[in-house]
Design an enzyme around this catalytic site. Structure first.
Site, PDB file in Angstrom:
ATOM      1  N   ASN B  32       0.861  -1.187   0.000  1.00 55.47           N
ATOM      2  CA  ASN B  32       0.000   0.000   0.000  1.00 55.47           C
ATOM      3  C   ASN B  32       0.891   1.229   0.000  1.00 55.47           C
ATOM      4  OD1 ASN B  32      -1.425   2.333   1.415  1.00 55.47           O
ATOM      5  ND2 ASN B  32      -3.128   0.936   1.090  1.00 55.47           N
ATOM      6  N   ALA B  55      -4.880  -0.291  -2.807  1.00 55.15           N
ATOM      7  CA  ALA B  55      -5.320   0.999  -2.281  1.00 55.15           C
ATOM      8  C   ALA B  55      -6.521   0.726  -1.391  1.00 55.15           C
ATOM      9  CB  ALA B  55      -5.679   1.958  -3.407  1.00 55.15           C
ATOM     10  N   GLU B  56      -6.559   1.396  -0.242  1.00 51.61           N
ATOM     11  CA  GLU B  56      -7.544   1.060   0.782  1.00 51.61           C
ATOM     12  C   GLU B  56      -8.981   1.354   0.366  1.00 51.61           C
ATOM     13  OE1 GLU B  56      -5.038   3.182   1.044  1.00 51.61           O
ATOM     14  OE2 GLU B  56      -5.556   4.975   2.211  1.00 51.61           O
ATOM     15  N   ASN B  57      -9.161   2.111  -0.710  1.00 47.80           N
ATOM     16  CA  ASN B  57     -10.527   2.330  -1.181  1.00 47.80           C
ATOM     17  C   ASN B  57     -11.036   1.174  -2.029  1.00 47.80           C
ATOM     18  OD1 ASN B  57      -8.540   3.386  -3.031  1.00 47.80           O
ATOM     19  ND2 ASN B  57     -10.226   4.101  -4.266  1.00 47.80           N
ATOM     20  N   SER B  97     -11.499  -4.397   2.555  1.00 46.95           N
ATOM     21  CA  SER B  97     -10.206  -3.749   2.368  1.00 46.95           C
ATOM     22  C   SER B  97      -9.471  -3.592   3.694  1.00 46.95           C
ATOM     23  CB  SER B  97     -10.426  -2.376   1.720  1.00 46.95           C
ATOM     24  OG  SER B  97      -9.199  -1.763   1.459  1.00 46.95           O
TER      25      SER B  97
END
Lengths: 235, 236
Positions: B32, B55-57, B97
């Site tokens: 990340n 990506a955390e989204n 996520s």
């Protein structure tokens, strides 16, 4: 809409205004979206024309620009914002009203927010997470060690109403998301007794293969076809 | 204290730092990248290494930004920039996520830092005073990733120190930083304390110690951080 009686269980509303018409003052609203993607912008626009006030909004960040959530801030309709990222430079409307002391803010880690909402929808009253130990996010929270590692007690975060966005729905409310536009929408769908989904296409039951459904219809009460799509990222 | 001309002359560019960080990423890792210099690390990881950027989204397998006009505005990274999905990518919502992140499935998080302490505490989400910054996914990433790489300039613009005994800014997570990459040094956090592994060409371990509050351990053989022309960075 068909001329004859709609099929049993049809959840499709005529427009965004009709879908949000009965939202009361003081409602806790779970609002989907991340960075302009997966934001139910037509439902937000309908909220701007709606009289409900004293709202609590739970969403990833404090809006951006002068559109969407920012309009509700300007109108003074939001009493409290619960979010993960409050002071991005694009959230200048929120900053202005926050600095003027006109809104309450609770800022929480993003994963903790997602899990608190998930827990609410899954019937879990509270859980422990290592995120936030030793930081401001731990203030006032019960802490406990598990296997030598500290964790914070976090409570479920339910809403009264979830306002979400999906790519496609069938008339029964089964939802499909596209790209990274799922974000908070699926967990929010399950975490409120009334879930309103804005979508870009409505299809007949059966047109979405059962194994392709991301959010099962049981979580969705109302579906509305979005009239316009303008909010996008990098704003 | 003003900034030091010797340090300034030796300082790496953001592209140099990103290139050095990329060398610490093993093949096949799930990584990340935070905003700023961390985002640029992707430019220096060859596609053949099988590294998956998450990506955390909600994407594992984020690829480069598409050409202008070819953006898919439903497909962004956590910096809200349009991305592509590489072959083998997957998409998911926030609960999945952050389960991935908190559950230790992400091998490395590369995060920008404002301050780092002697024992690897990270401060990167806000500075004291009302109305600054935001937590976002930083606390979860710093706590949950198997390894945390932090990057920052070694000094503040006014010459103030950022590698401190204790962070003075609000913490993101305690004792999590494994490796720190600054514009003049590469420091690894060990049980015994911060270990100076590499210094920018033209500098010595003493130069780095002079601008670091904690006592630095010095590796038996100190490596050199090199600079390359900025043109060598693809896609920047």
């Amino acid at each position: 809409m068909p001329e004859e009686l709609p099929p049993l269980g049809d959840k499709v509303y005529l427009d965004s205004a009709a879908a949000v018409a009965d939202i009361p003052d003081g409602a806790v609203i779970l609002l989907g979206g991340f960075g302009g993607v997966g934001v139910p912008e037509n439902l937000l626009a309908a909220m701007a024309d709606h009289p409900a006030r004293e709202l609590t909004i739970v969403t990833n960040h404090a809006g951006f620009g002068e559109r969407g959530l920012a309009v509700l801030f300007r109108q003074g309709k939001v009493r409290k914002l619960i979010c993960t990222y409050a002071f991005h430079k694009s959230a200048f409307v929120f900053r202005e009203i926050y600095m003027a002391g006109k809104i309450e803010l609770e800022q929480i880690p993003q994963g903790t927010m997602a899990e608190r909402i998930r827990a609410a929808g899954a019937g879990i009253p509270a859980f422990y997470t290592p995120t936030g130990v030793g930081t401001q996010a731990a203030e006032g929270k019960e802490s406990r060690g598990f296997g030598g590692r500290e964790a914070l007690l976090e409570h479920a975060l339910p809403g009264d109403i979830a306002i979400i966005k999906a790519h496609k729905a069938d008339r029964l409310g089964n939802l499909v998301y596209r790209g990274t536009a799922a974000n908070f929408n699926p967990v929010m769908a399950a975490a409120a007794p009334l879930t309103i989904a804005e979508v870009e296409a409505v299809v007949e039951p059966g047109e979405i293969a059962p194994e392709a459904v991301h959010t099962p219809s049981i979580y969705v009460n109302r579906v509305v076809l979005g009239e316009n799509l303008e909010l996008r990222s990098e704003a | 204290m003003n900034s030091d001309p010797k340090l300034e002359a030796a300082a790496l560019t953001p592209g140099d730092i990103a290139r050095r960080i990329a060398r610490e990423i093993p093949p096949g890792a799930a990584v990340n990248l935070g905003i700023g210099v961390p985002t640029r690390v992707a430019n220096h990881v060859e596609p053949g290494r099988g590294v998956m950027f998450m990506a955390e989204n909600g994407i594992l397998g984020a690829g480069p930004r598409p050409a202008p006009g070819e953006e898919d505005w439903d497909l962004i990274n956590a910096s809200r920039e349009p991305v592509t999905a590489v072959p083998g990518a997957s998409l998911f919502g926030h609960a999945d996520s952050f389960a991935m992140i908190r559950g230790g499935h992400v091998d490395i998080a590369v995060l920008g830092a404002l301050q780092v302490s002697a024992r690897g505490d990270l401060a990167n989400w806000t500075v004291p005073g009302a109305g600054k910054g935001g937590i976002g996914g930083a606390m979860d990433l710093a706590t949950g990733a198997r390894q945390v790489f932090a990057t920052m300039t070694h000094l503040m613009k006014d010459g103030g120190l950022k590698l401190l005994e204790e962070c003075s800014y609000p913490l993101t997570a305690s004792g999590v930083v494994g490796k720190l990459f600054t514009d003049i040094a590469f420091i690894e956090f060990t049980e015994e304390g911060p270990l100076l592994r590499e210094v920018a060409a033209g500098l010595t371990a003493e130069d780095i110690q002079r601008v670091s509050e904690p006592r630095l351990l010095v590796a038996g053989t100190i490596g050199t951080l090199t600079r390359e022309p900025e043109a060598a960075e693809p896609g920047a």
